[in-house]
Design a protein around this motif. Structure first.
Motif, PDB file in Angstrom:
ATOM      1  N   CYS A  32       0.869  -1.176   0.000  1.00  0.00           N
ATOM      2  CA  CYS A  32       0.000   0.000   0.000  1.00  0.00           C
ATOM      3  C   CYS A  32       0.899   1.216   0.000  1.00  0.00           C
ATOM      4  N   GLY A  82       0.792   5.679  -0.279  1.00  0.00           N
ATOM      5  CA  GLY A  82       0.061   6.939  -0.322  1.00  0.00           C
ATOM      6  C   GLY A  82       1.046   8.052  -0.052  1.00  0.00           C
ATOM      7  N   LEU A 107      -3.424   4.366  -2.146  1.00  0.00           N
ATOM      8  CA  LEU A 107      -4.360   4.926  -1.182  1.00  0.00           C
ATOM      9  C   LEU A 107      -4.868   6.298  -1.584  1.00  0.00           C
ATOM     10  N   HIS A 135     -11.684   7.434   1.414  1.00  0.00           N
ATOM     11  CA  HIS A 135     -10.996   7.840   2.640  1.00  0.00           C
ATOM     12  C   HIS A 135     -11.675   7.342   3.913  1.00  0.00           C
ATOM     13  N   LEU A 174      -9.689   4.485   5.460  1.00  0.00           N
ATOM     14  CA  LEU A 174      -8.535   4.920   6.252  1.00  0.00           C
ATOM     15  C   LEU A 174      -8.975   5.509   7.587  1.00  0.00           C
ATOM     16  N   TYR A 226      -9.520   3.290  10.615  1.00  0.00           N
ATOM     17  CA  TYR A 226      -8.369   2.729  11.326  1.00  0.00           C
ATOM     18  C   TYR A 226      -7.369   3.764  11.833  1.00  0.00           C
ATOM     19  N   SER A 227      -7.639   5.044  11.627  1.00  0.00           N
ATOM     20  CA  SER A 227      -6.664   6.048  12.066  1.00  0.00           C
ATOM     21  C   SER A 227      -7.343   7.359  12.445  1.00  0.00           C
ATOM     22  N   ALA A 236      -7.822  10.698   7.776  1.00  0.00           N
ATOM     23  CA  ALA A 236      -8.030   9.891   6.571  1.00  0.00           C
ATOM     24  C   ALA A 236      -6.778   9.876   5.708  1.00  0.00           C
ATOM     25  N   GLU A 237      -5.681   9.457   6.327  1.00  0.00           N
ATOM     26  CA  GLU A 237      -4.422   9.350   5.601  1.00  0.00           C
ATOM     27  C   GLU A 237      -3.621   8.181   6.175  1.00  0.00           C
ATOM     28  N   LEU A 238      -2.785   7.595   5.335  1.00  0.00           N
ATOM     29  CA  LEU A 238      -1.971   6.468   5.770  1.00  0.00           C
ATOM     30  C   LEU A 238      -0.823   6.960   6.647  1.00  0.00           C
ATOM     31  N   SER A 291      -2.706  -1.908  11.481  1.00  0.00           N
ATOM     32  CA  SER A 291      -2.268  -1.830  10.083  1.00  0.00           C
ATOM     33  C   SER A 291      -2.626  -3.108   9.325  1.00  0.00           C
ATOM     34  N   LEU A 313      -6.288  -3.057   8.512  1.00  0.00           N
ATOM     35  CA  LEU A 313      -6.524  -2.208   7.338  1.00  0.00           C
ATOM     36  C   LEU A 313      -6.268  -2.998   6.055  1.00  0.00           C
TER      37      LEU A 313
END
Length: 140
Positions: free
Chosen positions: A40, A42, A96, A101, A104, A107-108, A111-113, A123, A126
């Motif tokens: 993955c 991004g 990504l 979004h 993402l 899990y965080s 909305a970013e990796l 992770s 995800l």
């Protein structure tokens, strides 16, 4: 003995050509080593799961740590496994930047990796959701 290793790194060069080169190399050499997994990416962040025999995965991870295309390489999770979860891909991919979004954000915090701010288990969850939602592209 099968293992799964999950790591994060930052790309020295995150251009389309550089990503394509990494994927082409993986798809060329991984089958002979019995390595499968997904990558993955991004922006300049990589999150990668690799599965295979213990020695093959360990040697590949050592190579990645020395690879000048990666920096800030960090091990997120490593475990012995009874079966592969990502066995359908010599190296599947998820861009990504083209993803919904909300996945993402589930899990965080944003909305970013950012695998550096998440646990290895989060992770991996995800990655499993990306697999379940058919977000992974690539070829066997």
């Amino acid at each position: 003995m099968l293992v799964r290793l999950l790591y994060a790194s930052r790309a020295v060069d995150s251009s389309t050509e550089a990503i394509a080169s990494i994927l082409a190399h993986s798809r060329q050499y991984n089958p002979a080593l019995g390595i499968t997994g997904i990558l993955c990416y991004g922006g300049d962040v990589f999150l990668q799961a690799i599965e295979g025999g213990r020695m093959a995965v360990s040697e590949l991870y050592g190579h990645i740590q020395r690879d000048p295309r990666h920096k800030d390489v960090v091990l997120l999770d490593y475990e012995e496994i009874s079966e592969r979860r990502f066995g359908g891909w010599t190296m599947g991919t998820v861009n990504l930047l083209k993803l919904n979004h909300s996945i993402l954000l589930k899990y965080s915090e944003k909305a970013e990796l950012d695998p550096y701010a998440a646990s290895g288990k989060v992770s991996l969850a995800l990655l499993e959701e990306l697999m379940a939602t058919a977000s992974i592209i690539g070829r066997a």
